[in-house]
Design an enzyme around this catalytic site. Structure first.
Site, PDB file in Angstrom:
ATOM      1  N   LYS A   1       0.817  -1.230   0.000  1.00 28.68           N
ATOM      2  CA  LYS A   1       0.000   0.000   0.000  1.00 28.68           C
ATOM      3  C   LYS A   1       0.842   1.268   0.000  1.00 28.68           C
ATOM      4  CE  LYS A   1      -4.511  -1.450   1.569  1.00 28.68           C
ATOM      5  NZ  LYS A   1      -4.313  -2.884   1.948  1.00 28.68           N
TER       6      LYS A   1
ATOM      7  N   GLU B   1     -10.435   7.184   3.912  1.00 30.85           N
ATOM      8  CA  GLU B   1     -11.114   6.265   4.802  1.00 30.85           C
ATOM      9  C   GLU B   1     -10.214   5.049   4.984  1.00 30.85           C
ATOM     10  OE1 GLU B   1     -11.533   6.406   1.602  1.00 30.85           O
ATOM     11  OE2 GLU B   1     -11.223   4.289   1.065  1.00 30.85           O
TER      12      GLU B   1
ATOM     13  N   SER C   1       1.749  -9.690  -1.085  1.00 29.21           N
ATOM     14  CA  SER C   1       1.405  -8.271  -0.937  1.00 29.21           C
ATOM     15  C   SER C   1       1.768  -7.688   0.422  1.00 29.21           C
ATOM     16  CB  SER C   1      -0.088  -8.062  -1.210  1.00 29.21           C
ATOM     17  OG  SER C   1      -0.869  -8.934  -0.419  1.00 29.21           O
TER      18      SER C   1
HETATM   19  C1  LIG Z   1      -5.131  -3.924   1.550  1.00 25.05           C
HETATM   20  C2  LIG Z   1      -4.386  -5.184   1.252  1.00 25.05           C
HETATM   21  C3  LIG Z   1      -4.730  -6.010   0.163  1.00 25.05           C
HETATM   22  C4  LIG Z   1      -5.924  -5.752  -0.710  1.00 25.05           C
HETATM   23  O1  LIG Z   1      -5.861  -4.609  -1.484  1.00 25.05           O
HETATM   24  P1  LIG Z   1      -5.748  -4.664  -3.076  1.00 25.05           P
HETATM   25  O2  LIG Z   1      -6.070  -3.290  -3.473  1.00 25.05           O
HETATM   26  O3  LIG Z   1      -6.707  -5.694  -3.571  1.00 25.05           O
HETATM   27  O4  LIG Z   1      -4.335  -5.054  -3.376  1.00 25.05           O
HETATM   28  C5  LIG Z   1      -3.959  -7.120  -0.092  1.00 25.05           C
HETATM   29  N1  LIG Z   1      -2.898  -7.443   0.681  1.00 25.05           N
HETATM   30  C6  LIG Z   1      -2.529  -6.672   1.733  1.00 25.05           C
HETATM   31  C7  LIG Z   1      -1.350  -7.093   2.545  1.00 25.05           C
HETATM   32  C8  LIG Z   1      -3.259  -5.528   2.057  1.00 25.05           C
HETATM   33  O5  LIG Z   1      -2.901  -4.781   3.114  1.00 25.05           O
END
Ligand SMILES: *Cc1c(COP(=O)(O)O)cnc(C)c1O
Length: 401
Positions: A94, A116, A382
């Protein structure tokens, strides 16, 4: 830039039939300003130089690609690799778009970042960016989420953000969006509303994708370096879809790379027990753009559930709806149980505790590997799972073996 990325979205923000901007009239001039200045600023050499500097010296990029050798051996079949966004500063992808949005706000002369947040992940990343740029930060969060996600509320406050509790309606993410838009209307001249995924009205699905593109650029080059070839399959979890668009965008013109978005199937395929928008949704409008939406019997956005709160959204980024309809990407799902098993397996056998969100992509890789001998699967990891360890161990224990 690739030919797909150059031409998509079109100038109105449409990815095929999806996207666009449905705005209350008072917000229209502000979104026009953001779009026009983004188009100019993002091409300036000063902007590009500053963003590169931040990526390297603040975020710790490039993040590596790791070969998950033990899991590949245990699973049999394909070799599994992970792009390590868990090693990006603050522990998830993010920050890639939050730093970009912060830098954009700085170039626009804005003094404040606002958004938000649901589970608090986007709020923490944005508060980090605001601290870095010396800006004010205002985060709207439902009272239910504030009670559930106390550590992230503490982080945001330490980082200097003002957390605005939202006490009406369901007191959760949807109300937080409404409350933040309301507050933004009265200060849009000095603040930037920094949307947290590839969702919302144009230009945000494009801006957030562009800022996440760094994942795909790095991953493609690193994978080629490591193996001499491109991956056969690239997979990522999909909530709104920003981490998936980040990695997909690096491979979107590679005809031999199959892209897979992995949606959360929750506890069952019954409405309300999952958040698998592409699997069960239909065309519709949500939060100011056209996309696919999970709807209830009245046609309103349906309640959703998944073990990974970051994937809890009854819509999806318009570009994913487009990639799905055109067959440029494939969409599948993993349920809570498979994702928890992947969470335990990654922790035990690779020494990496993944975010529950990312564990969905891994669950797909573990399922797909035996069916793809000799091939390679690259997942986007992610985020890291530190935020999930108390919940997982208190609710589900420490896993088997
Ligand atoms: C917020 C989040 C997501 C989901 O968000 P996307 O916009 O779908 O990528 C995925 N993995 C992590 C670790 C997150 O914090």
């Amino acid at each position: 830039m690739s030919s797909y990325l150059k031409t998509t979205p079109n100038s109105e923000g449409f990815f095929g039939e999806y996207g666009g901007a449905q705005l209350p009239p008072p917000l229209e001039p502000h979104f026009t300003e953001i779009r026009e200045t983004y188009e100019k600023i993002s091409k300036l050499s000063d902007f590009i130089r500053d963003l590169r500097y931040i990526r390297k010296h603040f975020q710790g990029r490039p993040t590596p690609v790791s070969h998950l050798k033990n899991l590949s051996n245990l699973t049999g079949g394909a070799q599994i690799y992970a792009k390590r966004e868990d090693l990006n500063h603050t522990g998830a992808h993010k920050l890639n778009h939050c730093m970009g949005e912060g830098l954009l706000a700085k170039f626009m002369g804005k003094k404040k970042l606002m958004a938000e947040t649901g589970a608090g992940q986007h709020g923490v990343a944005l508060a980090t960016a605001a601290a870095y740029f010396g800006m004010d930060c205002e985060i709207h969060m439902g009272e239910i989420d504030i009670a559930k996600e106390a550590p992230n509320v503490t982080r945001m406050k330490l980082l200097g953000a003002k957390v605005v509790p939202v006490g009406f309606g369901g007191r959760s993410l949807k109300e937080a969006v409404d409350s933040c838009f309301e507050s933004y209307m009265s200060q849009a001249d000095k603040a930037l509303f920094a949307i947290g995924s590839v969702v919302g009205p144009h230009p945000f699905p494009m801006i957030v994708r562009d800022f996440q593109h760094v994942i795909g650029i790095e991953a493609r080059e690193q994978f080629l370096d490591m193996t001499g070839d491109l991956p056969d399959i690239v997979a990522a979890c999909v909530g709104g879809g920003s981490n998936a668009m980040g990695i997909f965008s690096g491979f979107i013109d590679d005809a031999n790379v199959a892209l897979y978005g992995v949606e959360p199937m929750g506890t069952s395929s019954k409405l309300g027990e999952h958040a698998a928008t592409i699997a069960f949704g239909e065309d519709g409008d949500i939060h100011g753009f056209r996309t696919m939406v999970l709807k209830d019997a009245n046609g309103d956005p349906a309640p959703v559930h998944t073990v990974a709160s970051g994937l809890d959204y009854p819509g999806i980024g318009p570009e994913h709806a487009h990639l799905y309809r055109t067959g440029k990407a494939n969409y599948t799902s993993a349920n809570d149980r498979e994702s928890l098993n992947a969470f335990y397996a990654m922790s035990r056998h690779e020494g990496i505790i993944p975010a529950l969100e990312s564990a969905h992509a891994l669950a797909f890789a573990i399922r797909a590997a035996p069916k793809n001998p000799g091939k390679s699967i690259l997942i986007n990891l992610s985020g890291r799972g530190d935020k999930d360890i108390d919940y997982v161990t208190e609710t589900f224990g420490f896993g088997e073996d």
